[in-house]
Design a protein around this motif. Sequence first.
Motif, PDB file in Angstrom:
ATOM      1  N   THR A 102      -0.262   2.862  -5.356  1.00  0.00           N
ATOM      2  CA  THR A 102      -0.818   4.069  -5.953  1.00  0.00           C
ATOM      3  C   THR A 102      -0.281   4.294  -7.360  1.00  0.00           C
ATOM      4  OG1 THR A 102      -0.949   5.046  -3.750  1.00  0.00           O
ATOM      5  CG2 THR A 102      -1.218   6.534  -5.603  1.00  0.00           C
ATOM      6  N   SER A 120       3.488  16.187   7.672  1.00  0.00           N
ATOM      7  CA  SER A 120       2.616  15.780   6.579  1.00  0.00           C
ATOM      8  C   SER A 120       2.270  16.975   5.700  1.00  0.00           C
ATOM      9  CB  SER A 120       1.341  15.147   7.134  1.00  0.00           C
ATOM     10  OG  SER A 120       1.625  13.934   7.800  1.00  0.00           O
ATOM     11  N   GLY A 175       3.363  16.960   2.204  1.00  0.00           N
ATOM     12  CA  GLY A 175       4.115  16.829   0.969  1.00  0.00           C
ATOM     13  C   GLY A 175       4.698  18.140   0.482  1.00  0.00           C
ATOM     14  N   ASN A 223       3.684   9.708  -2.786  1.00  0.00           N
ATOM     15  CA  ASN A 223       2.478   9.582  -1.969  1.00  0.00           C
ATOM     16  C   ASN A 223       2.717   9.233  -0.507  1.00  0.00           C
ATOM     17  OD1 ASN A 223       0.528  10.355  -3.803  1.00  0.00           O
ATOM     18  ND2 ASN A 223      -0.728   8.549  -3.457  1.00  0.00           N
ATOM     19  N   LEU A 224       3.950   8.953  -0.110  1.00  0.00           N
ATOM     20  CA  LEU A 224       4.213   8.754   1.319  1.00  0.00           C
ATOM     21  C   LEU A 224       4.502  10.075   2.025  1.00  0.00           C
ATOM     22  CD1 LEU A 224       6.337   5.493   1.769  1.00  0.00           C
ATOM     23  CD2 LEU A 224       3.991   5.928   2.482  1.00  0.00           C
ATOM     24  N   PRO A 231       2.998  13.072   1.899  1.00  0.00           N
ATOM     25  CA  PRO A 231       1.869  13.763   2.532  1.00  0.00           C
ATOM     26  C   PRO A 231       1.389  13.135   3.834  1.00  0.00           C
ATOM     27  CG  PRO A 231       1.498  13.534   0.175  1.00  0.00           C
ATOM     28  CD  PRO A 231       2.678  12.677   0.518  1.00  0.00           C
ATOM     29  N   VAL A 232       1.783  11.887   4.108  1.00  0.00           N
ATOM     30  CA  VAL A 232       1.317  11.220   5.339  1.00  0.00           C
ATOM     31  C   VAL A 232       2.499  10.820   6.219  1.00  0.00           C
ATOM     32  CG1 VAL A 232      -0.801  10.362   4.296  1.00  0.00           C
ATOM     33  CG2 VAL A 232       1.265   8.977   4.151  1.00  0.00           C
ATOM     34  N   THR A 283      -4.097   9.968   0.672  1.00  0.00           N
ATOM     35  CA  THR A 283      -3.104  11.028   0.834  1.00  0.00           C
ATOM     36  C   THR A 283      -3.664  12.408   0.511  1.00  0.00           C
ATOM     37  OG1 THR A 283      -2.311  10.665  -1.430  1.00  0.00           O
ATOM     38  CG2 THR A 283      -1.211   9.460   0.347  1.00  0.00           C
ATOM     39  N   ARG A 343      -5.178  14.272   3.320  1.00  0.00           N
ATOM     40  CA  ARG A 343      -4.214  14.811   4.283  1.00  0.00           C
ATOM     41  C   ARG A 343      -3.628  16.142   3.814  1.00  0.00           C
ATOM     42  NH1 ARG A 343      -6.531   9.990   5.252  1.00  0.00           N
ATOM     43  NH2 ARG A 343      -5.787   9.062   7.181  1.00  0.00           N
TER      44      ARG A 343
END
Length: 342
Positions: free
Chosen positions: A5, A56, A58, A200-201, A203-204, A286, A289
Amino acid sequence: MLAGTMIGSGIFMSPQWVLYYMGSPGASLLIWAACGILSMLGALSYAELGTVIKESGGEYIYILRNVGILPAFLLAYTSVFVVRPASIAAISIGFSEYVVAAFFQDCPLPQVVVKCTAAACILVLSVINCLNVRLAASLMNFFTAAKLIVLLVITVGGMVLLVKGNTHVFQNAFENTAVGFGPIGVAFYQGLWSYDGWNNLNPVIEELKNPEVNLPRAVMIAVPLVTCIYLLVNVSYFTVMTPQEFLSSDAVAISWGLKVLGSWTWLISLGAALSTFGSVNGIFFTGGRVCYVAAREGHLPNILSMVHVKRLTPSPALILTSAISLSMIIPSDFSTLVNFTR
């Protein structure tokens, strides 16, 4: 996911603007390094938050759990209706400019064609992310590998010329450097845009296996790797092109390819297109989510918290993000959208 990303349109589009605002190659490289350090500090902070609050969403969920409802509500609306769609629109325009540049090498790029191509990129990725999570993740892996190969080609080509003595640009590397908070601040906007995605990890994180180990590990591998790649690619650009050539180029990587690779320049164009396409895919993955979690918490309409019964994808959230992104393409260009999101 992180590296895929982060490496998107920025390294192919932003170097020109960083140089424009800073005025010299040396100052531009300092901005790129400083942006990498700042991104690393932010990513480590987010890694700590992610290992404590394993939900989730973020920054939205972190603000909701620690600060309160109103700030989280405001952030949700800003992210869903402004930041994420504008990022998707900007990177899609970057993708379309590199695709269209392959067909209009000796004339200005027709903006109608550029924006229609960007819209097609958004629509295709929206459909993919609505259909299958595994397909979207597999595409992410493929595009990450492709963009790293292209950046390796640019790096090696520049290093070969640098070893051969093509160092004239670096002899007065800080000549004409701009001084002042204004130019430096805007240059930071452009540089930080290229590092966007280091969070970006988070949020998931509910979909991440063993987040206590894998989230910090991913951050400590991805962000330094991307920082080193960005610095080496910029050195390669400056080795091949003068600042004047740099600033007059519509697509820096293509101009580099024409001077180094000749008839094989299409590889750079293809790689830049794949890179930006993959980056948009990551933001879709992301961003949907974040919208889904905000709706699940009651801060957005309930329909946005729904997922497809069989495919288990947040389709309503993805469709909303796509619609807003498409509307932002019409009146804007790449630089305007970057400054807008910052």
